[in-house]
Every structure is written in structure tokens, then in C-alpha cells.
Write an enzyme that holds these catalytic residues in place. Structure first.
Site, PDB file in Angstrom:
ATOM      1  N   TYR A 120       0.857  -1.202   0.000  1.00 57.38           N
ATOM      2  CA  TYR A 120       0.000   0.000   0.000  1.00 57.38           C
ATOM      3  C   TYR A 120       0.891   1.251   0.000  1.00 57.38           C
ATOM      4  CZ  TYR A 120      -3.516   3.279   1.786  1.00 57.38           C
ATOM      5  OH  TYR A 120      -4.346   4.351   1.957  1.00 57.38           O
TER       6      TYR A 120
ATOM      7  N   THR B 145       1.526   3.723   1.779  1.00 52.90           N
ATOM      8  CA  THR B 145       2.296   4.175   2.949  1.00 52.90           C
ATOM      9  C   THR B 145       3.279   3.116   3.466  1.00 52.90           C
ATOM     10  OG1 THR B 145       0.595   3.327   4.415  1.00 52.90           O
ATOM     11  CG2 THR B 145       0.409   5.655   3.782  1.00 52.90           C
ATOM     12  N   LYS B 146       3.345   1.982   2.803  1.00 54.43           N
ATOM     13  CA  LYS B 146       4.143   0.884   3.362  1.00 54.43           C
ATOM     14  C   LYS B 146       5.634   1.032   3.019  1.00 54.43           C
ATOM     15  CE  LYS B 146       0.813  -1.318   5.411  1.00 54.43           C
ATOM     16  NZ  LYS B 146      -0.276  -0.335   5.416  1.00 54.43           N
ATOM     17  N   ASN B 147       6.467   0.186   3.650  1.00 52.80           N
ATOM     18  CA  ASN B 147       7.929   0.325   3.494  1.00 52.80           C
ATOM     19  C   ASN B 147       8.376   0.244   2.043  1.00 52.80           C
ATOM     20  OD1 ASN B 147       7.717   0.220   6.278  1.00 52.80           O
ATOM     21  ND2 ASN B 147       9.715  -0.768   6.493  1.00 52.80           N
TER      22      ASN B 147
END
Ligand code: PLP
Length: 407
Positions: free
Chosen positions: A197, A199-201
Site C-alpha cells: 500500500y 504508505t508501506k515500506n
């Protein structure tokens, strides 16, 4: 380490610590990602194709798993994993109340009943010491959630799962590059589900991956993720010519497509660069807030490598005589973007009304639920902005501390 600032809060009409709003997160997309996406666009293959297959292979190799199944979200990965594990009506699935909606929602979608186990206060991960008491003859699966990128105590969870013949499906949405006792998350359990997603790493905008060592399980998940049909487009239209397909299951439209995989392929190459920066930022906040006893800081156990996905503070509301949302709104008024990870799932209306969950059932989760605030932490976040975040948190704590004393 941050200078004393006793000025009027922005929410009360004072000057905000930052002149413009600082986004809680910004994805780190560079020219290499752009070039790979353009390459996908020009290749003539837009849906699931060679880049998705390559990303599956490279991601599985990266985490040390034999197979990767790329899907369009971690939610999808969790859903197909539960179904492929044979979960259905009448079963129970155990997870943590400190998680995103989808971990619990997919249990409901599978037809099973969600069962929550309280978290450990230090890591906000499912507490293995409380796990066994929640197991019944109907329990089929445990979904540990590696909260904020800090791996759960997998040895303890696995010992209990083995004893009761339960399958573990890990929710690793926050932890694509984490280790537990030297083992990479993604290589430990029968299935592990990752999120890409925005906002993920590492991100593909929207996207997810399931990793497993079991070829039959991987095949089952891949089929469920594409309508339950026996051949994906890549196989149907390959150079060997059109082939018929059969519906083996009423599956879902969960496939990742090549534009997403193009992003993923490049982001995966940058995972160490991102991790190093996240760790540095995490440690900066740790030092910046060490002098604030009213703030509980996240803990990293010495036997894990965290992926430092989130920096989650807990505001000791009882010591500042305010609630979390007062602090949250005041911080946003200082132009600092924040996230809330998470308000305990069992207290959301659907879960309360459907299953009878109530306040008091999971006290550690509820304590955190009322106190957590996630601060900006992402590669590319300028040091000067991190210092403003620290300054704003200090400003608020000093203000509410003084207010309390004055009462
Ligand atoms: C713990 C956790 N699990 C699952 C998910 C779902 O991920 P996705 O948005 O890729 O479906 C998220 C997303 O934020 C998450 O935080």
C-alpha cells in the site's frame, strides 16, 4: 535535546511549529521506478504478466520463501490464505485487536468467527502467554500481526500452534524486511502476507504478496486470487497459444498487474536504503523524546530486526489530564501530520454489535487504543522536519504538563 518552547498552542491561536502541513507519509518514488513503469506501459503487457512473475520470484527470494503470489493488497493475500487453509463457517481464527480493519474483516469474509487475544504492552504484538486460553476445538488459524514492523514472538506462537495443530498465517503488512531470531519474516510460517500500500515500506501504490514454501498452497492462492480459474492470462495468451481454462472455485479478482509490479521490482532493490533511513529516524525520535516521561516510546527487542514501519508513541493521557484526541488535534494544528495505528478492532461497532465484544476484554489493547499516535517516519523526510515534529511534541507536553500543574 529540544529547546524549551512555552508558546501558545496553534489550536488556541498560536503560531504553528511548522508553517505548512507536514504529510504523515510521502512515498519515495524515483527515476528508476518511473523508467520501469514506462517500460511496462510500452511492453504491451498491462495486466498480470512478466513483471508480476519476476516480482513474485524476486520477492520470494528476498524473504527466503519458495513461492510468492502477487495480489492487489495484503487484504486479498490474507483472504485467499484463509480460504486456502480451509477456513470456513464454524471455524474460529485468532488475531490481535491492535491491527487494521482488514485482518479481522477477512476472517468474517471467510465465514469464520474472529477471536482476539490481548497484546503485550511493550510491542503491541499478540501476547503468546494469553494465546492458549483463547484456543477452542473450533480454532483453525492464528494470524499474528507484526505491529509497526516489530516481529511477534514467533517461537512461542509456533509452539502453541503446533501443539494444537493450527495454521499460522502472518500479517506482515508492516514488515517486508524484518527478521525474527535471524529468520526473515516471510520464511517462517505456512503463509505470510505483505502489503505494498502507498504508505508501506515498499510500495506498488496498492498491492500485496503472499509467501509460502508449499507449492500446492501457492497454487491454490493464485487460483483463488484470479476468479478461481485454472490459467491466468499470462498462461492463456502465452506464445504457446490460447488455452482453455476451467473454473475450479468461485474465486476473486485479486491479481497484481504489471504496472504495480514495475514499481515493486525497483522498490525491492531499495529496501536496504529505506531501512537504513527509517532506523536512523526511529533512533532520532527515541533520543528526542527520552526526556518526556509522559510519552511511552516504542521498544525494539534485541532478538529482532524491526522494519521500523511506524513510530508509534503513546501519550500517557492520565499524566497530562487530556485525552489522546486532544493531543492529536493539537499536534495537527501545529501542522504535523499523524496516523492512528490502531483503535482496537474489537471496539468498532460491527465487532461489538455482531460478536458482543466490549470494553474491558483486552485491557492492554484498550490502553494503547486510547493513547497511540504515529509520527511521520519515511525515507526522504528531511531532518529539519523531524526536528519540528520533536519540537511540536515537546511544545504540547510542556503545555499540558503546565496546565495540569496550574489546576
Ligand atoms: C496490519 C495491517 N494488515 C493488513 C493491512 C491491509 O493491507 P492492504 O491495504 O495492502 O490490503 C494493513 C494496511 O494498512 C495493515 O496495517
Amino acid at each position: 535535546m529540544v529547546a524549551e518552547v512555552m508558546s501558545t498552542l496553534a489550536i488556541d491561536g498560536g503560531k504553528p511549529v511548522r508553517s505548512e502541513f507536514l504529510a504523515f507519509h510521502r512515498p519515495n518514488i524515483g527515476p528508476a521506478e518511473e523508467a520501469e513503469v514506462i517500460d511496462a506501459l510500452r511492453s504491451g503487457w498491462l495486466t498480470t504478466g512478466p513483471k508480476t512473475k519476476k516480482f513474485e520470484r524476486e520477492f520470494a527470494d528476498f524473504v527466503g520463501a519458495k513461492h510468492g503470489v502477487a495480489v492487489n493488497s495484503c487484504t486479498a493475500a490474507l483472504h485467499v490464505a484463509l480460504l486456502a487453509a480451509g477456513v470456513g463457517a464454524g471455524d474460529e481464527v485468532i488475531t490481535s485487536p491492535i491491527t487494521f480493519a482488514s485482518t479481522a474483516n477477512v476472517i468474517v469474509h471467510s465465514g469464520a468467527t474472529p477471536v482476539f487475544v490481548d497484546v503485550e504492552p511493550a510491542t503491541l504484538n499478540l501476547d503468546p502467554a494469553k494465546l492458549e486460553a483463547a484456543i477452542t476445538p473450533r480454532t483453525k488459524v492464528i494470524i499474528p500481526v507484526h505491529f509497526a514492523g516489530h516481529p511477534c514472538d514467533m517461537d512461542e506462537i509456533k509452539a502453541i500452534a503446533d501443539k494444537h495443530k493450527l495454521t499460522i498465517i502472518e500479517d506482515a503488512a508492516h514488515s517486508p524486511d524484518a527478521h525474527y531470531r535471524g529468520k526473515r519474516i516471510g520464511s517462517i510460517s505456512p503463509a505470510t502476507c505483505f502489503s505494498f500500500y502507498a504508505t508501506k515500506n515498499i510500495t506498488t501504490g496498492e498491492g500485496g504478496m503472499l509467501t509460502t514454501d508449499d507449492p500446492a498452497f501457492a497454487e491454490k492462492c493464485a487460483i483463488l486470487a484470479l476468479h478461481g480459474i485454472s490459467k491466468d492470462a499470462w498462461k492463456r495468451y502465452s506464445s504457446s497459444g490460447y488455452q482453455h481454462w476451467d473454473i475450479l472455485d468461485p474465486g476473486f479478482k485479486y491479481n497484481m498487474f504489471d504496472l504495480q509490479a514495475a514499481l515493486g521490482l525497483v522498490q525491492l532493490k531499495r529496501v536496504d536504503e529505506f531501512w537504513t533511513e527509517r532506523k536512523r529516524q526511529f533512533e532520532f525520535y527515541g533520543k528526542a523524546f527520552a526526556d518526556l516521561p509522559e510519552i511511552i516510546l516504542p521498544v525494539i527487542r534485541d532478538y529482532v530486526k524491526s522494519s521500523y514501519h511506524l513510530y508509534v508513541i503513546q501519550v500517557k493521557t492520565e499524566e497530562l489530564d487530556i485525552d489522546r484526541d486532544t493531543f492529536m488535534n493539537a499536534l495537527q494544528a501545529e501542522n504535523i501530520g499523524i496516523g492512528i495505528h490502531f483503535r482496537a478492532v474489537h471496539l468498532h461497532p460491527f465487532y461489538k454489535n455482531t460478536y458482543g465484544f466490549a470494553e474491558g476484554m483486552f485491557p492492554n489493547a484498550e490502553y494503547a487504543s486510547d493513547r497511540v499516535i504515529s509520527l511521520p517516519l519515511y525515507p526522504g523526510l528531511p531532518q529539519a522536519d523531524m526536528e519540528l515534529v520533536a519540537k511540536a511534541v515537546h511544545k504540547l507536553v510542556q503545555h499540558y504538563r503546565a496546565n495540569k500543574k496550574a489546576r
